[in-house]
Design a protein around this motif. Structure first.
Motif, short mmCIF file in Angstrom:
data_model
loop_
_atom_site.label_atom_id
_atom_site.label_comp_id
_atom_site.label_asym_id
_atom_site.label_seq_id
_atom_site.Cartn_x
_atom_site.Cartn_y
_atom_site.Cartn_z
N GLU A 1 0.81 -1.16 -0.06
CA GLU A 1 -0.01 -0.12 -0.07
C GLU A 1 0.84 1.37 0.03
OE1 GLU A 1 -3.57 -2.09 2.58
OE2 GLU A 1 -2.63 -0.38 3.39
N GLU A 2 2.01 1.33 0.60
CA GLU A 2 3.02 2.34 0.63
C GLU A 2 3.90 2.57 -0.42
OE1 GLU A 2 2.92 4.67 3.06
OE2 GLU A 2 1.22 3.77 3.97
N GLY A 3 3.82 1.38 -1.42
CA GLY A 3 4.55 1.41 -2.62
C GLY A 3 6.02 0.79 -2.29
N VAL A 4 6.36 0.14 -1.12
CA VAL A 4 7.43 -0.54 -0.77
C VAL A 4 7.63 -1.81 -1.45
CG1 VAL A 4 9.06 -1.16 1.06
CG2 VAL A 4 7.44 0.50 1.34
N GLU A 5 8.78 -1.70 -2.30
CA GLU A 5 9.18 -2.97 -3.09
C GLU A 5 9.61 -4.00 -2.27
OE1 GLU A 5 10.17 -3.48 -6.80
OE2 GLU A 5 8.66 -1.71 -7.27
N ASP A 6 9.32 -5.45 -2.28
CA ASP A 6 9.67 -6.39 -1.56
C ASP A 6 9.27 -7.70 -2.25
OD1 ASP A 6 11.03 -7.74 0.50
OD2 ASP A 6 9.50 -7.44 2.03
N SER A 7 9.74 -8.94 -1.96
CA SER A 7 9.36 -10.03 -2.49
C SER A 7 9.78 -11.21 -1.56
CB SER A 7 10.31 -10.18 -3.88
OG SER A 7 11.50 -10.59 -3.67
N TYR A 8 9.05 -12.18 -1.65
CA TYR A 8 9.39 -13.37 -0.89
C TYR A 8 10.82 -14.03 -1.34
CZ TYR A 8 4.71 -13.47 0.46
OH TYR A 8 3.34 -12.95 0.90
N GLU A 9 11.20 -13.76 -2.59
CA GLU A 9 12.69 -14.26 -2.84
C GLU A 9 13.64 -13.52 -2.19
OE1 GLU A 9 10.04 -13.31 -5.10
OE2 GLU A 9 9.79 -15.46 -5.78
N LYS A 10 13.47 -12.27 -1.96
CA LYS A 10 14.45 -11.47 -0.85
C LYS A 10 14.46 -12.05 0.41
CE LYS A 10 14.42 -6.68 -2.95
NZ LYS A 10 13.65 -5.43 -2.37
N SER A 11 13.23 -12.15 0.88
CA SER A 11 13.24 -12.92 2.36
C SER A 11 13.99 -14.12 2.42
CB SER A 11 12.08 -12.85 2.98
OG SER A 11 10.98 -13.75 2.41
N HIS A 12 13.73 -14.92 1.31
CA HIS A 12 14.32 -16.43 1.32
C HIS A 12 15.79 -16.19 1.19
CE1 HIS A 12 10.53 -18.12 -0.40
NE2 HIS A 12 10.15 -17.58 0.59
N ASP A 13 16.26 -15.27 0.51
CA ASP A 13 17.69 -15.09 0.50
C ASP A 13 18.35 -14.65 2.02
OD1 ASP A 13 18.09 -15.33 -2.12
OD2 ASP A 13 18.10 -13.33 -2.70
N LEU A 14 17.50 -14.07 2.54
CA LEU A 14 17.96 -13.48 4.03
C LEU A 14 17.90 -14.98 4.88
CD1 LEU A 14 16.31 -10.17 4.84
CD2 LEU A 14 18.66 -10.69 5.07
N HIS A 15 17.13 -15.95 4.47
CA HIS A 15 16.93 -17.00 5.37
C HIS A 15 18.02 -17.89 4.72
CE1 HIS A 15 12.57 -16.29 6.94
NE2 HIS A 15 13.44 -16.11 7.78
N GLY A 16 18.96 -17.65 3.93
CA GLY A 16 20.00 -18.48 3.39
C GLY A 16 19.94 -18.97 2.13
N GLY A 17 18.83 -18.39 1.24
CA GLY A 17 19.09 -18.72 -0.08
C GLY A 17 18.68 -20.21 -0.28
N ASN A 18 19.52 -20.66 -1.28
CA ASN A 18 19.31 -21.82 -1.61
C ASN A 18 19.64 -23.00 -0.80
OD1 ASN A 18 18.26 -21.48 -4.10
ND2 ASN A 18 19.95 -21.22 -5.18
N ARG A 19 20.59 -22.29 0.09
CA ARG A 19 21.02 -23.43 1.20
C ARG A 19 19.86 -23.43 2.43
NH1 ARG A 19 24.35 -20.32 3.71
NH2 ARG A 19 24.11 -18.68 2.30
N GLY A 20 18.91 -22.44 2.46
CA GLY A 20 17.98 -22.51 3.35
C GLY A 20 16.78 -23.43 3.39
N PRO A 21 15.91 -23.70 4.31
CA PRO A 21 15.09 -24.68 4.13
C PRO A 21 13.78 -24.24 3.51
CG PRO A 21 15.10 -23.75 6.37
CD PRO A 21 16.07 -23.01 5.42
N VAL A 22 13.66 -24.37 1.95
CA VAL A 22 12.78 -23.50 1.20
C VAL A 22 11.22 -23.80 1.75
CG1 VAL A 22 11.78 -23.47 -1.30
CG2 VAL A 22 14.46 -23.70 -0.91
N ASP A 23 10.93 -25.15 2.10
CA ASP A 23 9.76 -25.30 2.30
C ASP A 23 9.36 -24.70 3.56
OD1 ASP A 23 11.67 -26.85 3.63
OD2 ASP A 23 10.01 -28.54 3.91
N ARG A 24 10.28 -24.68 4.64
CA ARG A 24 9.63 -23.88 5.86
C ARG A 24 9.45 -22.29 5.34
NH1 ARG A 24 13.40 -25.82 11.00
NH2 ARG A 24 12.73 -28.12 10.63
N CYS A 25 10.37 -21.83 4.42
CA CYS A 25 10.46 -20.51 4.05
C CYS A 25 9.06 -20.18 3.50
CB CYS A 25 11.26 -19.92 2.98
SG CYS A 25 12.87 -19.74 3.81
N ALA A 26 8.26 -21.29 2.56
CA ALA A 26 7.11 -21.02 1.99
C ALA A 26 6.13 -21.16 3.22
CB ALA A 26 6.99 -22.05 1.17
#
Ligand SMILES: Cc1cc2nc3c(=O)[nH]c(=O)nc-3n(C[C@H](O)[C@H](O)[C@H](O)COP(=O)(O)OP(=O)(O)OC[C@H]3O[C@@H](n4cnc5c(N)ncnc54)[C@H](O)[C@@H]3O)c2cc1C
Length: 102
Positions: A65-90
């Motif tokens: 609503e405030e026009g702030v760009e974000d994505s789940y992909e970015k947060s997944h990167d913060l959680h460790g990217g491909n090394r992180g637990p993808v199913d838990r991120c979802a």
């Protein structure tokens, strides 16, 4: 039917006193249930009491609503990217969206 006798009984038992368990306890109280919170340490609050005190909910509707760009992909990167637990991120994405809506 059990023959066990108890001093007290509750509709809902919340184990731990962090943000997750306290929210569930509050919700059940609002629904009129009797609730007990069990905490194993001498202090209440758990990790939550040491946190930054803000809800970290990636890609949430208020940001949009405030026009702030974000994505789940970015947060997944913060959680460790491909090394992180993808199913838990979802799972996190889905449940956080629900809790924010509540
Ligand atoms: C330094 C720091 C800063 C943070 N900042 C943020 C932030 O700004 N925003 C954000 O969104 N997240 C932040 N986080 C992450 C966030 O704090 C945690 O993800 C969140 O608090 C976890 O909440 P919880 O209810 O699942 O667990 P907790 O808050 O850890 O609560 C669990 C509770 O259960 C108790 N317990 C465990 N086992 C038992 C048992 N067998 N019987 C009884 N009691 C038991 C524990 O003692 C504890 O009190 C931060 C974390 C840290 C460490």
């Amino acid at each position: 039917m059990s023959n066990l006798e108890f001093d007290e009984t509750f509709d809902f038992i919340s184990v731990g006193s962090g943000g997750g368990s306290m929210c569930s306890a509050l919700l059940m109280r609002r629904l009129g249930k009797s609730v007990v919170v069990l905490e194993k340490t001498g202090l209440i609050g758990g990790t939550t009491s040491r946190s930054g005190g803000v809800m970290w909910i990636p890609n949430n509707r208020f940001m949009k609503e405030e026009g702030v760009e974000d994505s789940y992909e970015k947060s997944h990167d913060l959680h460790g990217g491909n090394r992180g637990p993808v199913d838990r991120c979802a799972g996190y994405d889905a449940s956080q969206t629900q809790s924010l809506r509540y």
